[in-house]
Design a protein around this motif. Structure first.
Motif, PDB file in Angstrom:
ATOM      1  N   SER A 320      39.156  32.367  36.422  1.00  0.00           N
ATOM      2  CA  SER A 320      37.944  33.252  36.510  1.00  0.00           C
ATOM      3  C   SER A 320      37.210  34.618  36.825  1.00  0.00           C
ATOM      4  N   TRP A 321      36.411  35.027  36.589  1.00  0.00           N
ATOM      5  CA  TRP A 321      35.389  35.897  36.646  1.00  0.00           C
ATOM      6  C   TRP A 321      36.378  36.497  38.389  1.00  0.00           C
ATOM      7  N   THR A 322      35.721  35.657  39.101  1.00  0.00           N
ATOM      8  CA  THR A 322      35.993  36.052  40.539  1.00  0.00           C
ATOM      9  C   THR A 322      37.771  36.421  40.462  1.00  0.00           C
ATOM     10  N   THR A 323      38.176  35.123  40.205  1.00  0.00           N
ATOM     11  CA  THR A 323      39.482  35.654  40.574  1.00  0.00           C
ATOM     12  C   THR A 323      40.172  36.933  40.297  1.00  0.00           C
ATOM     13  N   LEU A 324      39.764  37.153  38.709  1.00  0.00           N
ATOM     14  CA  LEU A 324      40.083  38.556  37.625  1.00  0.00           C
ATOM     15  C   LEU A 324      39.971  40.062  39.259  1.00  0.00           C
ATOM     16  N   LEU A 325      38.175  40.289  39.462  1.00  0.00           N
ATOM     17  CA  LEU A 325      38.192  40.805  40.604  1.00  0.00           C
ATOM     18  C   LEU A 325      38.919  41.176  41.684  1.00  0.00           C
ATOM     19  N   ILE A 326      39.149  39.980  41.751  1.00  0.00           N
ATOM     20  CA  ILE A 326      39.856  40.163  43.317  1.00  0.00           C
ATOM     21  C   ILE A 326      41.267  40.338  42.859  1.00  0.00           C
ATOM     22  N   VAL A 327      42.018  40.358  41.482  1.00  0.00           N
ATOM     23  CA  VAL A 327      42.805  40.537  41.260  1.00  0.00           C
ATOM     24  C   VAL A 327      43.169  42.178  41.022  1.00  0.00           C
ATOM     25  N   THR A 328      42.197  42.795  40.974  1.00  0.00           N
ATOM     26  CA  THR A 328      41.841  44.409  40.502  1.00  0.00           C
ATOM     27  C   THR A 328      41.712  45.467  41.768  1.00  0.00           C
ATOM     28  N   LEU A 329      41.159  44.568  42.761  1.00  0.00           N
ATOM     29  CA  LEU A 329      40.035  44.657  43.881  1.00  0.00           C
ATOM     30  C   LEU A 329      41.412  45.189  45.252  1.00  0.00           C
ATOM     31  N   VAL A 330      42.399  44.105  44.966  1.00  0.00           N
ATOM     32  CA  VAL A 330      43.407  43.947  45.749  1.00  0.00           C
ATOM     33  C   VAL A 330      44.466  45.271  46.213  1.00  0.00           C
ATOM     34  N   PRO A 331      44.649  45.977  45.002  1.00  0.00           N
ATOM     35  CA  PRO A 331      45.533  46.666  45.258  1.00  0.00           C
ATOM     36  C   PRO A 331      45.251  48.502  46.098  1.00  0.00           C
ATOM     37  N   VAL A 332      43.725  48.434  45.357  1.00  0.00           N
ATOM     38  CA  VAL A 332      42.800  50.040  45.367  1.00  0.00           C
ATOM     39  C   VAL A 332      42.300  49.468  47.524  1.00  0.00           C
ATOM     40  N   ALA A 333      42.235  48.053  47.345  1.00  0.00           N
ATOM     41  CA  ALA A 333      41.986  48.171  49.184  1.00  0.00           C
ATOM     42  C   ALA A 333      43.423  48.216  49.766  1.00  0.00           C
ATOM     43  N   LEU A 334      44.500  48.029  49.549  1.00  0.00           N
ATOM     44  CA  LEU A 334      45.663  47.802  50.342  1.00  0.00           C
ATOM     45  C   LEU A 334      46.038  49.863  50.609  1.00  0.00           C
ATOM     46  N   VAL A 335      45.785  50.181  49.203  1.00  0.00           N
ATOM     47  CA  VAL A 335      46.163  51.544  49.234  1.00  0.00           C
ATOM     48  C   VAL A 335      45.131  52.754  50.013  1.00  0.00           C
ATOM     49  N   GLY A 336      44.319  51.908  49.867  1.00  0.00           N
ATOM     50  CA  GLY A 336      42.627  52.837  50.676  1.00  0.00           C
ATOM     51  C   GLY A 336      42.678  52.345  52.943  1.00  0.00           C
ATOM     52  N   MET A 337      43.436  50.783  52.784  1.00  0.00           N
ATOM     53  CA  MET A 337      43.655  50.645  54.294  1.00  0.00           C
ATOM     54  C   MET A 337      44.959  51.118  54.467  1.00  0.00           C
ATOM     55  N   LEU A 338      45.843  51.431  53.943  1.00  0.00           N
ATOM     56  CA  LEU A 338      47.280  50.934  54.692  1.00  0.00           C
ATOM     57  C   LEU A 338      47.915  52.746  54.262  1.00  0.00           C
ATOM     58  N   ILE A 339      47.314  53.390  53.216  1.00  0.00           N
ATOM     59  CA  ILE A 339      48.302  54.400  53.085  1.00  0.00           C
ATOM     60  C   ILE A 339      47.410  55.845  52.300  1.00  0.00           C
ATOM     61  N   PRO A 340      45.639  55.574  52.966  1.00  0.00           N
ATOM     62  CA  PRO A 340      45.157  56.402  52.756  1.00  0.00           C
ATOM     63  C   PRO A 340      44.645  58.016  53.119  1.00  0.00           C
ATOM     64  N   GLU A 341      45.581  58.571  53.758  1.00  0.00           N
ATOM     65  CA  GLU A 341      46.278  59.719  53.944  1.00  0.00           C
ATOM     66  C   GLU A 341      47.135  60.701  52.750  1.00  0.00           C
ATOM     67  N   LEU A 342      48.228  59.526  52.931  1.00  0.00           N
ATOM     68  CA  LEU A 342      49.300  59.627  52.231  1.00  0.00           C
ATOM     69  C   LEU A 342      49.323  59.474  50.362  1.00  0.00           C
ATOM     70  N   PHE A 343      48.295  58.894  50.189  1.00  0.00           N
ATOM     71  CA  PHE A 343      47.871  58.805  48.920  1.00  0.00           C
ATOM     72  C   PHE A 343      47.225  60.113  48.292  1.00  0.00           C
ATOM     73  N   PHE A 344      46.041  60.346  49.306  1.00  0.00           N
ATOM     74  CA  PHE A 344      45.316  61.564  49.377  1.00  0.00           C
ATOM     75  C   PHE A 344      46.598  62.984  49.020  1.00  0.00           C
ATOM     76  N   GLU A 345      46.748  63.302  49.587  1.00  0.00           N
ATOM     77  CA  GLU A 345      47.877  64.436  49.891  1.00  0.00           C
ATOM     78  C   GLU A 345      48.915  64.505  48.380  1.00  0.00           C
ATOM     79  N   LYS A 346      48.948  63.509  47.871  1.00  0.00           N
ATOM     80  CA  LYS A 346      49.599  62.907  47.013  1.00  0.00           C
ATOM     81  C   LYS A 346      49.204  63.152  45.367  1.00  0.00           C
TER      82      LYS A 346
END
Lengths: 462, 58
Positions: A320-346
């Protein structure tokens, strides 16, 4: 059928490709205008002054946009397919996973950066509006706001491409705000601006100039992953030329001037910071609102393009389109929630390495479409993995494309180290992206003569 | 046996018919004019101006 098609990786029918030039231009402009422009401008401001830097950056951006248009434009706009599907004639019925991986990593990286920017700006906006106390700790809020942004984007994209267009119609206004911010800084600090000395200028004037151009080329080459999913909504290649070149190519250098000017005069590319200096808290609030809106529109487009690209995977084709959106957004959400400062620096290093691959990729597509296939693609072969299909090559992979891609990456890195910016002598005359593109194109062309001689790749049927 | 779904097969068949009747529907002369103007001439002009016009080394 329209809703299904624009949420799938299927080729769009002419009746489904309803975006006129203005609608396409609005969407492309909203996509390109984001806070990465500040970082691009700041980078150029390390080496060049305002006028020369602006001109070099603009020239580079237009060159990069030209290359992306020639690479993905004809196939995507003519056949109604996305950027990833357009790589199957070059990379093969399985080898397209290589460009798909580049697309996924690139868009995840950009989306993560933009949403972290969004979250940080939202925190500052709340402080400026008095909703949060001054000095409120962003460490807890940024992850939550990133998650909130992902949720809003998910809800916004539930309706596919039509919702992307609606978002663009609203958020394009922020581009005008961005230009207003640029006008403020230029009109109030012009003498300082033209007299400013870049912080990290090389003794070699030509090297600085070439680097400004290279930064522009690299910036707009990054649009390759995004562009197919949007221009396939236009009726034909003729309808996308001006929207792409002006709607997507021009806003980047224009808005990058904000970061360039800010970095030169106020030693900060963040307009929220220097607008407070130039115009007081009200201007800072407006700027923060702009940043918030700008990143939202671009991330929405990136998530849409990513989701369409994922449709090329057999395991996700029927999801489903919903599944595709979730698969796409989950990595983005994880980076933003878990390692935002580290990602920003690198992030600068991360993106520099990604950019190395897109110049060769464009070279391969341009030479394949215009010279080897002369515009003839087999639309059926793009969507089948059956044995013996024209784009099967060897086990689904075209070694000519893989070798050419590696050769182009090698040429790029030999000319310019994307991490340290150490360069070879020839770089100051040639840039790194253009020789990498030409090298990949040449290698691909030569090897494809052998591929064609062996009856592979569908060249003989063309 | 085709690995293409029936709905996709129908869509491709329609597209193939459209493409046959619209042969050569890539960029036309006007499009190439814009491509060369905005993608080649404009950058070249900007580069020349940027190199020669602004005073100073930066």
């Amino acid at each position: 059928m329209t809703v299904l098609a624009d949420e799938s990786g299927w080729p769009l029918l002419p009746t489904e490709r309803t975006w006129g030039p203005w609608r396409l231009t609005l969407t492309l402009t909203t996509t390109s205008a984001a806070t990465w422009c500040y970082l691009i401008g700041e980078s150029v401001g390390s080496y060049l002054g305002f006028i020369r830097g602006g001109l070099a950056l603009t020239a580079g951006c237009m060159i990069g946009m030209l290359l992306v248009l020639l690479a993905a434009g004809p196939a995507c706009a003519r056949f109604g397919i996305d950027s990833i599907a357009a790589t199957k004639p070059q990379f093969g019925s399985r080898g397209w996973t290589i460009p798909a991986a580049l697309q996924a990593v690139s868009i995840i990286g950009w989306n993560s950066l933009l949403l972290i920017f969004f979250a940080k700006s939202a925190v500052q906006l709340c402080i400026a509006l008095g909703i949060l106390a001054p000095g409120a700790h962003g460490a807890a809020l940024v992850p939550l706001l990133t998650l909130l942004a992902c949720t809003i984007i998910f809800l916004a994209l539930r309706s596919g491409a039509s919702s992307l267009s609606r978002v663009s119609n609203i958020l394009v206004a922020h581009v005008a705000v961005g230009l207003w911010m640029l006008y403020l800084l230029v009109s109030r600090r012009w003498p300082e601006l033209v007299g400013a000395v870049p912080a990290a200028a090389h003794p070699d004037r030509l090297w600085n100039y070439t680097t400004g151009v290279e930064l522009g080329i690299g910036s707009t080459l990054s649009w390759w992953p995004y562009i197919g999913a949007m221009i396939r909504m236009a009726p034909n290649p003729r309808a996308v030329v001006v929207p792409v070149l002006l709607g997507m190519g021009a806003p980047v250098p224009l808005l990058s001037l904000i970061g360039l000017a800010g970095a030169l005069v106020l030693k900060s590319s963040d307009p929220a910071e220097w607008l407070r200096t130039v115009g007081g808290p009200t201007y800072a609030i407006i700027s923060l609102g702009f940043v918030t809106a700008a990143n939202f529109g671009t991330t929405t487009a990136g998530v849409y393009a990513s989701a369409i690209g994922l449709r090329n995977f057999a395991s996700l084709r029927e999801r489903s389109w919903t599944t595709l959106l979730i698969v796409t957004l989950v990595p983005v959400a994880l980076v933003g929630m878990l390692i935002p400062e580290l990602f920003f620096e690198k992030f600068g290093s991360f993106l520099a390495l990604i950019a190395v691959a897109f110049a060769p990729l464009c070279g391969i597509q341009i030479i394949d479409y215009f010279c080897l296939r002369r515009g003839k693609l087999d639309i059926r072969a793009i969507y089948t993995q059956a044995p013996g299909s024209p784009y099967e090559f060897w086990g689904g992979f075209n070694p000519a494309a893989v070798i050419a891609l590696l050769a182009g990456c090698g040429v790029y890195v030999a000319l310019l180290n994307p991490l340290s910016y150490a360069s070879a002598a020839a770089y100051r005359y040639l840039t790194a992206s253009l020789p990498a593109l030409l090298a990949a194109a040449l290698v691909y062309w030569l090897l494809s003569l052998a591929v064609r001689a062996r009856g592979r790749g569908g060249y003989l049927q063309a | 046996m085709s690995d293409i779904a029936p709905e996709l097969e129908e869509r491709i068949a329609r597209l193939e018919g459209d493409l046959r009747s619209a042969a050569g529907s890539d960029f036309d002369a006007v499009s190439w004019g814009w491509i060369v103007t905005l993608g080649v001439v404009l950058p070249a002009v900007l580069l020349l101006i940027g190199w020669w016009y602004p005073p100073g080394n930066y």
